[in-house]
Design a protein around this motif. Structure first.
Motif, PDB file in Angstrom:
ATOM      1  N   VAL A  22      60.338  77.832  55.151  1.00 58.71           N
ATOM      2  CA  VAL A  22      59.433  78.745  54.882  1.00 58.71           C
ATOM      3  C   VAL A  22      59.245  79.587  53.657  1.00 58.71           C
ATOM      4  N   TYR A  23      60.289  79.997  53.219  1.00 59.39           N
ATOM      5  CA  TYR A  23      60.267  82.154  52.916  1.00 59.39           C
ATOM      6  C   TYR A  23      60.187  81.850  51.009  1.00 59.39           C
TER       7      TYR A  23
ATOM      8  N   PHE B 149      55.134  86.643  42.782  1.00 63.25           N
ATOM      9  CA  PHE B 149      54.622  86.860  41.601  1.00 63.25           C
ATOM     10  C   PHE B 149      54.573  85.634  40.587  1.00 63.25           C
ATOM     11  N   MET B 150      53.654  84.542  41.502  1.00 65.47           N
ATOM     12  CA  MET B 150      53.125  82.905  40.719  1.00 65.47           C
ATOM     13  C   MET B 150      52.417  82.468  41.526  1.00 65.47           C
TER      14      MET B 150
ATOM     15  N   VAL C 262      57.310  74.926  43.527  1.00 66.37           N
ATOM     16  CA  VAL C 262      58.931  75.361  42.861  1.00 66.37           C
ATOM     17  C   VAL C 262      59.706  75.989  44.105  1.00 66.37           C
ATOM     18  N   GLY C 263      59.082  76.738  45.118  1.00 67.13           N
ATOM     19  CA  GLY C 263      59.603  76.845  46.223  1.00 67.13           C
ATOM     20  C   GLY C 263      60.089  75.913  46.933  1.00 67.13           C
ATOM     21  N   ALA C 264      59.185  75.006  47.213  1.00 68.09           N
ATOM     22  CA  ALA C 264      59.705  73.463  47.805  1.00 68.09           C
ATOM     23  C   ALA C 264      60.315  72.537  47.201  1.00 68.09           C
ATOM     24  N   ALA C 265      60.646  72.559  45.883  1.00 64.21           N
ATOM     25  CA  ALA C 265      61.925  72.003  44.929  1.00 64.21           C
ATOM     26  C   ALA C 265      62.881  72.781  45.479  1.00 64.21           C
ATOM     27  N   LEU C 266      63.367  74.129  45.468  1.00 64.49           N
ATOM     28  CA  LEU C 266      64.106  74.887  45.403  1.00 64.49           C
ATOM     29  C   LEU C 266      65.036  74.559  47.119  1.00 64.49           C
TER      30      LEU C 266
END
Length: 306
Positions: A259-260, A268-269, A277-281
């Protein structure tokens, strides 16, 4: 809004963690007592979900279906132990991995043959639908709160079983010195079958409960099995307490990360890139967590045989 979202996602993480505990506790019991690597554990999760969905559809009672799902998974576990697993205890771990992987294929294709390839629907009972209002004006589904309560109740029950009963004493002794309890007259074969059926029943319970939140389909146990292995490695192989703490940690970290992290990267993106990127990380987060914990605690947080 942010506080409401945080409370909701924390509860989702705890709910995921309690369901992972049901899977991981059985897995860690089986490995701790028998020294067996059981890749087929996720198949019992699937058996519990399918049996619950089928019996609920035919009887109209979710509780009867739930009981049938637990019984079907436990029975399947007992039969697998008697027919297959019993021949693997003194074999190398590679043989155990290959044999239990074959069981995954057998269960998956057998389930597809009986029920077909289309997912089954399983809904919570009407008396568990709806929402409750929590602090911060958070509306949260009643069924998910019930899952948290069931997970907590099972963890307490397992603690009492392992620490306060004669069976628990034999299970603890089996983890420490199986040859000695065999010499003292305990039927090791019967104990192993009972432990394996117990572990399978817990996995079946998790599948039955979670099946009401998602579609019941062939192969649904494999992704959960991977998370359960992460849980027992983090918590310490053979430790029920470690399985509980590891499951809650994995559930909360995984849920909050998904979620976060995308929200964080949007600062900043561009939104589309931040989401990717968030989902991959987020998908890697629990494995990064596992690596960090093992760097400082190679045997897990609560190693059973320190």
């Amino acid at each position: 809004m942010s506080v409401t979202l945080l409370i909701e996602q924390l509860l989702n993480g705890v709910q995921l963690g309690t369901m992972l505990f049901l899977m991981a506790s059985g897995l860690t019991l089986i490995f701790g007592v028998m020294g067996l690597i059981n890749l087929a554990h996720g198949s019992f999760y699937m058996v519990g979900a399918y049996a619950t969905a089928a019996v609920t559809a035919s009887t109209g009672s979710f509780l009867i279906g739930l009981g049938a799902g637990i019984a079907a998974a436990a029975l399947a576990g007992a039969l697998v132990e008697l027919i297959v697993i019993r021949r693997l205890y003194h074999r190398p771990h590679l043989d155990q991995v290959l044999a239990t992987f074959a069981l995954i294929l057998i269960f998956s294709e057998g389930t597809r043959f009986i029920f077909g390839s289309s997912p089954l629907r399983l809904s919570p009972p009407s008396w568990l639908t709806g929402f409750v209002t929590l602090p911060g004006d958070t509306r949260y589904p009643i069924y998910r709160l019930v899952l948290i309560g069931v997970g907590i109740a099972i963890s307490i029950g397992l603690y009492l079983l392992i620490s306060r009963t004669r069976l628990g004493m034999r299970i603890r002794a089996g983890e420490s010195d199986r040859e000695m309890i065999g010499a003292l007259g305990v039927n090791i074969s019967k104990l192993y079958t009972l432990v394996f059926a117990l572990g399978a029943g817990l996995a079946g319970l998790a599948g039955a409960l979670v099946g009401a939140l998602q579609s019941v389909q062939v192969g649904m146990g494999e992704p959960v099995l991977i998370l359960a292995f992460v849980v027992i490695v983090i918590g310490g192989i053979g430790s029920i307490k470690g399985a509980l703490f590891g499951a809650l940690l994995v559930g909360i970290v995984d849920t909050l990360g998904r979620v976060y992290l995308p929200i964080f990267f949007r600062a900043f993106m561009p939104p589309s890139e931040a989401t990717g990127v968030g989902a991959a990380l987020a998908a890697m987060l629990i494995y990064i967590l596992m690596a960090v914990i093992l760097a400082f605690k190679p045997k897990g947080l609560f190693a059973a045989h320190d």
